[in-house]
Scaffold this motif. Structure first.
Motif, PDB file in Angstrom:
ATOM      1  N   ALA A 158      38.704 100.122 -40.126  1.00  0.00           N
ATOM      2  CA  ALA A 158      38.660  98.715 -39.740  1.00  0.00           C
ATOM      3  C   ALA A 158      38.849  98.631 -38.230  1.00  0.00           C
ATOM      4  N   ILE A 159      37.953  97.919 -37.574  1.00  0.00           N
ATOM      5  CA  ILE A 159      37.969  97.822 -36.109  1.00  0.00           C
ATOM      6  C   ILE A 159      38.134  96.360 -35.711  1.00  0.00           C
ATOM      7  N   GLY A 160      38.951  96.143 -34.690  1.00  0.00           N
ATOM      8  CA  GLY A 160      39.188  94.799 -34.183  1.00  0.00           C
ATOM      9  C   GLY A 160      38.025  94.259 -33.388  1.00  0.00           C
ATOM     10  N   ASP A 161      38.244  93.122 -32.765  1.00  0.00           N
ATOM     11  CA  ASP A 161      37.204  92.348 -32.092  1.00  0.00           C
ATOM     12  C   ASP A 161      36.436  93.180 -31.064  1.00  0.00           C
ATOM     13  N   LEU A 215      34.478  95.419 -39.802  1.00  0.00           N
ATOM     14  CA  LEU A 215      34.578  94.797 -38.480  1.00  0.00           C
ATOM     15  C   LEU A 215      35.207  93.418 -38.641  1.00  0.00           C
ATOM     16  N   ALA A 216      36.304  93.186 -37.921  1.00  0.00           N
ATOM     17  CA  ALA A 216      37.128  91.998 -38.138  1.00  0.00           C
ATOM     18  C   ALA A 216      36.659  90.761 -37.380  1.00  0.00           C
ATOM     19  N   GLY A 253      40.537  94.278 -20.862  1.00  0.00           N
ATOM     20  CA  GLY A 253      41.067  95.445 -20.170  1.00  0.00           C
ATOM     21  C   GLY A 253      42.005  96.279 -21.005  1.00  0.00           C
ATOM     22  N   GLY A 254      42.178  95.925 -22.278  1.00  0.00           N
ATOM     23  CA  GLY A 254      43.038  96.693 -23.169  1.00  0.00           C
ATOM     24  C   GLY A 254      42.305  97.857 -23.801  1.00  0.00           C
ATOM     25  N   SER A 255      42.249  97.870 -25.130  1.00  0.00           N
ATOM     26  CA  SER A 255      41.591  98.961 -25.830  1.00  0.00           C
ATOM     27  C   SER A 255      40.894  98.430 -27.071  1.00  0.00           C
ATOM     28  N   LEU A 256      40.036  99.253 -27.643  1.00  0.00           N
ATOM     29  CA  LEU A 256      39.387  98.960 -28.920  1.00  0.00           C
ATOM     30  C   LEU A 256      40.016  99.873 -29.958  1.00  0.00           C
TER      31      LEU A 256
END
Length: 275
Positions: free
Chosen positions: A5-8, A34-35, A253-256
């Motif tokens: 499951a992967i975030g935005d 995919l969320a 600028g964070g992460s996936l």
């Protein structure tokens, strides 16, 4: 056969590909959730949409608020915002095929497991006053309209903050709008099912009388996978339900981040170029 499951994504295509490579994802063997919010703000919205589309039956998707915004902009129901990065999709030769596919996606994905091991995915959250059966039925109400000839008329009136409080006797467009807002825009909520639409930062930004939706206890106990709330950075302190926050702010600028549902392992790749 692992399920990830992967975030935005929000148009972060390079990071999406890098994360799939890191996971050694194989659509012939693995499954992907995919969320929501596949598009917007990032530079690769069209590429993200095409990538997800080509995965076929290997991918399950829930609609996010940015995905629904794209559908409304494409129809002309609302104007594009200055911060939108949807032009490449709207100008693409395959736009109709991609948008038709996107509009057919659900608001809720459920793995169908027994109650004590059940995992479901929504974009923003699950309204605490709804039972699982009620939430599923209400998601289906919206999904049925979006897949019907009434879809355009609803997209014309979908945007809006009213009614902010859920009531079982809501009807028509007000009812559908309230359902969409609960599934795709919710962060802070009151015990009676009233949503706040202004506070978008961390947990300390809660308006008086409101609390994060996941801090209310439920009679059922599914594991809920969700995105939408980048300011959480994957953390849900005070949660009284089993939740996994997956939006770790790649576009900012964070992460996936990906969660392997079977093992609970999380894998992230850093943002390459923030919006």
């Amino acid at each position: 056969m692992p399920t990830y499951a992967i975030g935005d994504l929000q148009g972060c295509h390079a990071e999406f590909v890098a994360l799939l490579d890191t996971l050694s994802f194989d659509p012939r063997r693995d499954r992907l959730w995919l969320a929501g919010d596949l598009v917007n703000r990032g530079p690769g919205s069209l590429a993200c949409l095409r990538e997800a589309y080509t995965l076929g039956d290997a991918v399950s998707i829930v609609l996010g608020n940015h995905d629904l915004h794209l559908l409304a902009v494409a129809r002309g129901s609302v104007a594009a915002k200055r911060s939108d990065t949807l032009g490449s999709i709207l100008d693409a030769e395959d736009r109709d095929r991609l948008l038709e596919w996107l509009q057919a996606q659900p608001l809720w994905v459920d793995d169908g497991s027994a109650s004590d091991q059940r995992t479901l995915m929504v974009h923003a959250g699950l309204l605490p006053i709804w039972s699982l059966s009620e939430a599923c039925e209400r998601a289906q109400e919206v999904e049925t309209v979006l897949r019907s000839e009434r879809a355009g008329a609803f997209l014309d009136v979908m945007h809006g903050n009213t009614p902010a409080r859920w009531q079982d006797d809501l009807e028509g467009d007000d009812r559908l709008r309230a359902i969409v807002n609960a599934f795709t825009r919710m962060r802070f909520v009151t015990a009676d099912g009233t949503l706040d639409f202004k506070a978008k930062e961390g947990l300390d930004s809660a308006p008086e009388g409101f609390a994060p939706w996941f801090t209310y206890s439920r009679e059922d106990d599914p594991r809920i996978v969700f995105g939408h709330w980048a300011a959480l950075q994957g953390q849900t302190p005070g949660a009284r339900v089993r939740v996994e926050a997956l939006d770790t702010g790649c576009v900012w600028g964070g992460s996936l981040t990906a969660l392997e549902l079977e093992s609970g392992r999380k894998v992230s790749v850093p943002c390459r170029k923030p919006a």
